[in-house]
Write a protein that holds these residues in place. Sequence first.
Motif, PDB file in Angstrom:
ATOM      1  N   LEU A  96       0.812  -1.215   0.000  1.00 47.39           N
ATOM      2  CA  LEU A  96       0.000   0.000   0.000  1.00 47.39           C
ATOM      3  C   LEU A  96       0.851   1.273   0.000  1.00 47.39           C
ATOM      4  O   LEU A  96       0.546   2.214  -0.750  1.00 47.39           O
ATOM      5  CB  LEU A  96      -0.975  -0.023   1.179  1.00 47.39           C
ATOM      6  CG  LEU A  96      -2.130   0.982   1.135  1.00 47.39           C
ATOM      7  CD1 LEU A  96      -3.320   0.446   1.898  1.00 47.39           C
ATOM      8  CD2 LEU A  96      -1.715   2.328   1.730  1.00 47.39           C
ATOM      9  N   PRO A  97       1.919   1.361   0.823  1.00 49.25           N
ATOM     10  CA  PRO A  97       2.742   2.569   0.757  1.00 49.25           C
ATOM     11  C   PRO A  97       3.285   2.842  -0.641  1.00 49.25           C
ATOM     12  O   PRO A  97       3.327   3.998  -1.092  1.00 49.25           O
ATOM     13  CB  PRO A  97       3.870   2.268   1.753  1.00 49.25           C
ATOM     14  CG  PRO A  97       3.236   1.356   2.742  1.00 49.25           C
ATOM     15  CD  PRO A  97       2.351   0.464   1.914  1.00 49.25           C
ATOM     16  N   GLU A  98       3.677   1.766  -1.348  1.00 45.76           N
ATOM     17  CA  GLU A  98       4.173   1.926  -2.711  1.00 45.76           C
ATOM     18  C   GLU A  98       3.072   2.364  -3.667  1.00 45.76           C
ATOM     19  O   GLU A  98       3.358   2.869  -4.762  1.00 45.76           O
ATOM     20  CB  GLU A  98       4.795   0.611  -3.195  1.00 45.76           C
ATOM     21  CG  GLU A  98       6.041   0.176  -2.447  1.00 45.76           C
ATOM     22  CD  GLU A  98       5.752  -0.504  -1.113  1.00 45.76           C
ATOM     23  OE1 GLU A  98       6.703  -0.859  -0.413  1.00 45.76           O
ATOM     24  OE2 GLU A  98       4.558  -0.678  -0.771  1.00 45.76           O
ATOM     25  N   TRP A 177      -6.848   0.759  -2.713  1.00 50.33           N
ATOM     26  CA  TRP A 177      -6.140   0.322  -1.503  1.00 50.33           C
ATOM     27  C   TRP A 177      -6.862  -0.806  -0.780  1.00 50.33           C
ATOM     28  O   TRP A 177      -6.222  -1.668  -0.165  1.00 50.33           O
ATOM     29  CB  TRP A 177      -5.947   1.502  -0.559  1.00 50.33           C
ATOM     30  CG  TRP A 177      -5.012   2.547  -1.095  1.00 50.33           C
ATOM     31  CD1 TRP A 177      -4.275   2.492  -2.245  1.00 50.33           C
ATOM     32  CD2 TRP A 177      -4.723   3.817  -0.504  1.00 50.33           C
ATOM     33  NE1 TRP A 177      -3.553   3.648  -2.408  1.00 50.33           N
ATOM     34  CE2 TRP A 177      -3.810   4.476  -1.360  1.00 50.33           C
ATOM     35  CE3 TRP A 177      -5.153   4.457   0.655  1.00 50.33           C
ATOM     36  CZ2 TRP A 177      -3.305   5.740  -1.072  1.00 50.33           C
ATOM     37  CZ3 TRP A 177      -4.655   5.718   0.948  1.00 50.33           C
ATOM     38  CH2 TRP A 177      -3.740   6.357   0.090  1.00 50.33           C
ATOM     39  N   SER A 178      -8.195  -0.810  -0.835  1.00 52.02           N
ATOM     40  CA  SER A 178      -8.937  -1.860  -0.136  1.00 52.02           C
ATOM     41  C   SER A 178      -8.543  -3.243  -0.635  1.00 52.02           C
ATOM     42  O   SER A 178      -8.413  -4.193   0.152  1.00 52.02           O
ATOM     43  CB  SER A 178     -10.445  -1.648  -0.309  1.00 52.02           C
ATOM     44  OG  SER A 178     -10.861  -0.447   0.302  1.00 52.02           O
ATOM     45  N   ASP A 179      -8.335  -3.377  -1.938  1.00 50.65           N
ATOM     46  CA  ASP A 179      -7.942  -4.670  -2.491  1.00 50.65           C
ATOM     47  C   ASP A 179      -6.576  -5.099  -1.979  1.00 50.65           C
ATOM     48  O   ASP A 179      -6.354  -6.279  -1.660  1.00 50.65           O
ATOM     49  CB  ASP A 179      -7.930  -4.615  -4.022  1.00 50.65           C
ATOM     50  CG  ASP A 179      -9.323  -4.513  -4.610  1.00 50.65           C
ATOM     51  OD1 ASP A 179     -10.288  -4.891  -3.918  1.00 50.65           O
ATOM     52  OD2 ASP A 179      -9.451  -4.040  -5.759  1.00 50.65           O
ATOM     53  N   LEU A 180      -5.643  -4.150  -1.879  1.00 51.82           N
ATOM     54  CA  LEU A 180      -4.313  -4.468  -1.372  1.00 51.82           C
ATOM     55  C   LEU A 180      -4.382  -4.965   0.070  1.00 51.82           C
ATOM     56  O   LEU A 180      -3.689  -5.915   0.440  1.00 51.82           O
ATOM     57  CB  LEU A 180      -3.409  -3.239  -1.459  1.00 51.82           C
ATOM     58  CG  LEU A 180      -2.950  -2.820  -2.861  1.00 51.82           C
ATOM     59  CD1 LEU A 180      -2.312  -1.447  -2.825  1.00 51.82           C
ATOM     60  CD2 LEU A 180      -1.982  -3.844  -3.436  1.00 51.82           C
ATOM     61  N   ILE A 181      -5.208  -4.330   0.864  1.00 52.10           N
ATOM     62  CA  ILE A 181      -5.341  -4.727   2.266  1.00 52.10           C
ATOM     63  C   ILE A 181      -5.984  -6.110   2.371  1.00 52.10           C
ATOM     64  O   ILE A 181      -5.572  -6.947   3.179  1.00 52.10           O
ATOM     65  CB  ILE A 181      -6.142  -3.675   3.039  1.00 52.10           C
ATOM     66  CG1 ILE A 181      -5.346  -2.360   3.101  1.00 52.10           C
ATOM     67  CG2 ILE A 181      -6.478  -4.158   4.451  1.00 52.10           C
ATOM     68  CD1 ILE A 181      -6.134  -1.180   3.633  1.00 52.10           C
ATOM     69  N   ARG A 182      -6.994  -6.365   1.549  1.00 49.62           N
ATOM     70  CA  ARG A 182      -7.651  -7.673   1.578  1.00 49.62           C
ATOM     71  C   ARG A 182      -6.682  -8.791   1.175  1.00 49.62           C
ATOM     72  O   ARG A 182      -6.719  -9.894   1.718  1.00 49.62           O
ATOM     73  CB  ARG A 182      -8.854  -7.691   0.634  1.00 49.62           C
ATOM     74  CG  ARG A 182     -10.031  -6.844   1.098  1.00 49.62           C
ATOM     75  CD  ARG A 182     -11.240  -7.082   0.218  1.00 49.62           C
ATOM     76  NE  ARG A 182     -12.335  -6.194   0.557  1.00 49.62           N
ATOM     77  CZ  ARG A 182     -12.586  -5.051  -0.065  1.00 49.62           C
ATOM     78  NH1 ARG A 182     -11.825  -4.662  -1.084  1.00 49.62           N
ATOM     79  NH2 ARG A 182     -13.602  -4.296   0.306  1.00 49.62           N
TER      80      ARG A 182
END
Length: 242
Positions: A96-98, A177-182
Amino acid sequence: MSASSFPGGTSLSHLDIYGDAAPDGVCGGSPHMHLVSTEAYVVVSGTGALHTIDGEGFHETPLSAGSVVWFTPGTIHRAVNHDELKVVVLMSNAGLPEAGDAVMTFPADIVTDAAAYAQAASLGEPEGRAERASRRRDLAVAGFEVLRDAVLAGDPSPLEAFRAAAGALVRDRAAAWSDLIRERPLAQAERSLALAQAVAGGDVAHLGEARVQQAAASTGERSFGMCGRLRTYDVTDQENQK
């Protein structure tokens, strides 16, 4: 994003904090904040400090070998190098940071202009990147000084304006971002929950899947990060790299 069993859905990197001085005479990195992710420093050698601005004002936290410090979303942070400061960085929400979960403290006229911000943040071609990284850092320090001096004087309005501008700056890309977290931290937490429930039910079949994993370090020269020269580690599970 490939699956990773690395603890907590985090990413890992090794950071040599910049040793050249900004215009204020302080050696270190580019002040910035993350909007969603929490970051942690584990100091492996050297000395320095972490300068931060949060809801309680400005703080200076000394850093030396063995120090562990972390800062939650919205904490503006500046890594300061007193003597060869080197840290291991753990970042929540791997990937996410990237994907844009960081905004540098450039002056207000830049942070409120997406095109101007992109130009100021870019390091461009590899040749001359060190000089551009220093210029970028110096510009972020200029904005940081305004925010710091205002909160020290009891005026939170510049900090509030920066937060609002930062949110507006990343709003469009935040939809992904939600997809990255999931895919990383949430999936790993759900896996741990399933294993705990299995053990509670007498099922330990997953223990037969135990494996040792080893991270591969990036090769070549360290890249230019916001806070210093950076070596990243690929913490993707080996069976998912084939």
